[in-house]
Design an enzyme around this catalytic site. Structure first.
Site, mmCIF file in Angstrom:
data_model
loop_
_atom_site.group_PDB
_atom_site.id
_atom_site.type_symbol
_atom_site.label_atom_id
_atom_site.label_comp_id
_atom_site.label_asym_id
_atom_site.label_seq_id
_atom_site.Cartn_x
_atom_site.Cartn_y
_atom_site.Cartn_z
ATOM 1 N N ASN A 76 -12.095 -3.180 0.215
ATOM 2 C CA ASN A 76 -11.026 -3.275 1.211
ATOM 3 C C ASN A 76 -11.564 -2.889 2.580
ATOM 4 O O ASN A 76 -12.022 -1.757 2.755
ATOM 5 C CB ASN A 76 -9.865 -2.352 0.857
ATOM 6 C CG ASN A 76 -8.841 -2.278 1.989
ATOM 7 O OD1 ASN A 76 -8.066 -3.200 2.187
ATOM 8 N ND2 ASN A 76 -8.866 -1.207 2.762
ATOM 9 N N GLU A 77 -11.526 -3.819 3.521
ATOM 10 C CA GLU A 77 -11.968 -3.552 4.902
ATOM 11 C C GLU A 77 -13.356 -2.923 4.957
ATOM 12 O O GLU A 77 -13.661 -2.143 5.858
ATOM 13 C CB GLU A 77 -10.951 -2.684 5.648
ATOM 14 C CG GLU A 77 -9.735 -3.454 6.102
ATOM 15 C CD GLU A 77 -8.879 -2.719 7.117
ATOM 16 O OE1 GLU A 77 -8.060 -3.369 7.777
ATOM 17 O OE2 GLU A 77 -9.017 -1.484 7.261
ATOM 18 N N GLU A 87 0.857 -1.181 0.000
ATOM 19 C CA GLU A 87 0.000 0.000 0.000
ATOM 20 C C GLU A 87 0.892 1.230 0.000
ATOM 21 O O GLU A 87 1.944 1.254 0.639
ATOM 22 C CB GLU A 87 -0.926 0.046 1.228
ATOM 23 C CG GLU A 87 -1.766 1.316 1.242
ATOM 24 C CD GLU A 87 -2.864 1.337 2.302
ATOM 25 O OE1 GLU A 87 -3.676 2.265 2.282
ATOM 26 O OE2 GLU A 87 -2.891 0.425 3.139
ATOM 27 N N CYS A 109 -6.296 1.093 2.417
ATOM 28 C CA CYS A 109 -7.316 2.137 2.514
ATOM 29 C C CYS A 109 -7.323 3.081 1.323
ATOM 30 O O CYS A 109 -8.339 3.718 1.053
ATOM 31 C CB CYS A 109 -7.116 2.919 3.813
ATOM 32 S SG CYS A 109 -7.443 1.948 5.297
#
Length: 660
Positions: free
Chosen positions: A377-378, A49, A246
């Site tokens: 994502n999440e 990331e 994120c």
């Protein structure tokens, strides 16, 4: 009676000595022919990331910050030097003509000599420069008539010139031209800056002002930092997950990661602010942007280079739920789903297809052979599931063989996790992405987490794990021996349950020593150096010794899941005919391990023992001492079907021996 009394006394003495810390023998049984679950080739991988200056200022080797003047403050990173008259240096915005890269710099050079008027770029916390290395300067320019010369200088913090060249724009007209020149550095300096001095008469427009070292990975122009990629290649990862994290979601949907804006000519890629620019007040990074010089083509290429499967993660129509929780209406998901379908075509499509042709035009006619993709994502809650179902239906209808990774939220337990895990399994999800940012104690207590998971149905992707020496989001987290060994113990449980867990990766991957937002991290860098943490070495040892199939290893007839502080897993490698044991001693006492291998006729007389650990659990690696905690390999003797060796305090021990 006297004799019995003496025996009792001797027995008492030996027990007393054992209690004072002498190594005790623990007898393990390895059932080498009881071949169990296959270990996936993808089992141990890496998660990338763009956080902690992982891309710009990190693995992407560009040295010039804000090279196209697209930061919110157009001259951030730049300083105008010398005697500037009003209008000598202007930022021009051509919004409607060049939406992806609207700004450029217009420099009026009016009878100037070197030193009169110039620009200085500070780089990403300085520029890392190496003595004797070639540096490649390039720029896009436009001028009505030739007449301007540009003097290029690398300078150290004292102002000494440590590399110089001359660039003369030769072409004229209304069209933008690209031109390059190279020069060598004369000194090594981690905090250099870059000067451009203007000489002559005329007006020149400048954009995409760039400086790259020549020692990029595979010597690719405009490529990646070789030492950082080498650390990944050395791990032989089974997969690379990208681009996050994120940043996939964005704090709002306008700032989500859009892969189509990261491919094609680098000057046409649309820069956005990085969400880690403003996310943490305790670690502000106002100069943190995403130029996408490292884009989806480069991610696929990197995965191919290091022999890893690519795992792209795409936005599911939801922004980060910790920020705005902005969502796309269900009936407007079409463009998001099309992005996913087009990405598969970009990766795998024939060169006659629209996106396959773009891949070929970028220099890769052969398909990248994409096999899996993540959606979201999440993300969590029913709003995630209802969007995921629409994505899944569309992708599976067109590409039924693509495996999809689905989010189980931010935590490994609790109401959100339980809800998502249950619903995703009902949906028949291919893989469920679980994340664990917890204290070392959690990792030790959860080594049996997957022992009772369903053996059929959805598989697990341990997509982000990292033991926190302090607490999550703490600036005091350390990549020390204690966290690494607790992770090593936990990974024995992942390996033992290879029929449940198909992939695992530590997170985050990279951190710049002067530009981080989050700790702990697997690999730390400055502008010139890089090193792997103890946590890096743990995952690397698992990856280099993954084998092909699990076999049982028992202590007193039980799985080794923390008895007396010991954890263990075992695999065989059918390709090399090796038995590989991983044994973790989490105590501060040395233990002697005796390993009885059942079912094999004979073992080779010599094996290897690789040990990672330290008696001091607070010990860390640093840029100055990059191998303070690193694996040490020695020979180990084998007698018939038995191996006996000492298990050092706070250590991961990898024992490898040929089966004959």
């Amino acid at each position: 009676m006297k004799r019995n009394y003496k025996l009792l006394c001797l027995l008492g003495l030996s027990l007393g000595l054992a209690g004072q810390g002498l190594a005790q023998v623990k007898t393990f049984t390895v059932k080498a022919t009881q071949v169990g679950a296959a270990v996936q080739p993808t089992m141990w991988g890496v998660f990338f990331e763009d956080i902690n200056m992982g891309a710009d200022g990190g693995i992407y080797a560009e040295l010039v910050k804000n090279r196209s003047f697209e930061f919110n403050k157009p001259l951030m990173g730049w300083t105008v030097q010398g005697n500037k008259n009003e209008g000598d240096v202007l930022v021009i915005n051509r919004q409607e003509l060049k939406a992806a890269n609207p700004r450029f710099l217009r420099v009026k050079v009016d009878n100037r000599k070197k030193g009169d008027l110039g620009l200085q770029n500070e780089g990403f916390r300085g520029m890392g420069i190496k003595q004797g290395l070639r540096y490649d300067f390039s720029v896009m320019y436009r001028q009505s008539n030739p007449g301007v010369k540009m003097h290029l200088e690398l300078i150290d913090p004292k102002g000494n010139v440590i590399g110089a060249g001359v660039f003369t724009p030769t072409q004229s007209g209304n069209e933008w031209k690209k031109q390059a020149v190279s020069f060598n550095a004369t000194a090594t300096e981690p905090k250099a800056k870059f000067n451009i001095w203007f000489e002559g008469n005329g007006t020149v427009d400048l954009d995409m002002i760039s400086l790259f070292p020549s020692d990029t990975w595979k010597n690719r122009p405009g490529g990646l930092r070789g030492d950082m990629v080498q650390l990944l290649a050395d791990m032989k990862p089974g997969f690379i997950r990208f681009p996050g994290g994120c940043i996939v979601e964005g704090s709002d949907l306008s700032l989500r990661y859009q892969w189509k804006k990261t491919v094609g000519p680098v000057e046409d890629r649309e820069l956005i602010i990085n969400r880690w620019n403003y996310e943490f007040a305790h670690r502000p990074a106002p100069d943190y942007y995403q130029t996408f010089g490292l884009g989806f083509f480069e991610y696929f290429q990197l995965a191919e280079d290091v022999g890893a499967e690519p795992l792209p993660i795409l936005n599911c129509g939801m922004a980060c739920q910790f920020n705005t929780a902005e969502v796309v209406p269900l009936d407007e998901l079409g463009p998001y789903i099309q992005d996913a379908l087009d990405l598969i075509e970009f990766a795998n499509g024939d060169v006659s297809s629209k996106w396959g042709k773009l891949r070929a035009d970028m220099g890769h006619p052969k398909p990248f052979n994409l096999k899996m993709m993540g959606i979201g994502n999440e993300n969590w809650g029913p709003q995630y599931l209802e969007r995921l179902k629409i994505f899944t239906k569309a992708i599976k209808e067109k590409y039924p063989n693509i495996k999809l990774v689905n989010s189980s939220g931010t935590d490994p337990n609790g109401e959100r996790f339980d809800y998502l895990n249950g619903e995703l399994r009902k949906m028949g999800a291919d893989m469920i992405d679980e994340h664990y940012y917890r204290r070392p104690e959690w990792f030790l207590e959860n080594a049996t987490r997957y022992d009772n998971y369903p053996r059929n149905g959805s598989k697990v992707f341990a997509g982000e794990y990292a033991a926190q020496s302090d607490k999550t989001v703490s600036v005091d987290n350390k990549n020390n021996v204690k966290t690494a060994i607790s992770e090593a113990a936990f990974l024995t449980g992942l390996e033992r349950n290879a029929d449940v867990v198909y992939m695992a990766s530590y997170a985050p991957l990279f951190a710049h020593i002067d530009g981080w937002q989050w700790t702990p991290d697997m690999i730390w860098v400055d502008n010139l150096r890089s090193y792997g943490t103890p946590n890096y070495h743990v995952q690397k040892l698992y990856s280099l010794n993954k084998g092909t199939n699990v076999v049982p290893i028992l202590l007193n007839g039980q799985k080794v899941t923390g008895q007396d502080g010991l954890y263990a897993s075992a695999v065989i490698d059918k390709k090399t005919n090796e038995l590989i044991l991983k044994v973790v001693n989490t105590t501060d006492k040395e233990t002697e391990g005796a390993f009885s291998v059942e079912g094999v006729t004979k073992l080779q007389s010599k094996g290897t023992l690789t040990v990672l650990g330290a008696s001091d659990t607070e010990k860390v690696n640093t840029l100055d001492k990059p191998f303070e905690v690193s694996p040490k390999t020695q020979a180990v003797s084998v007698k018939k079907q038995a191996i006996t060796t000492k298990l050092a305090p706070n250590s991961l021990n990898v024992i490898k021996v040929k089966m004959l």
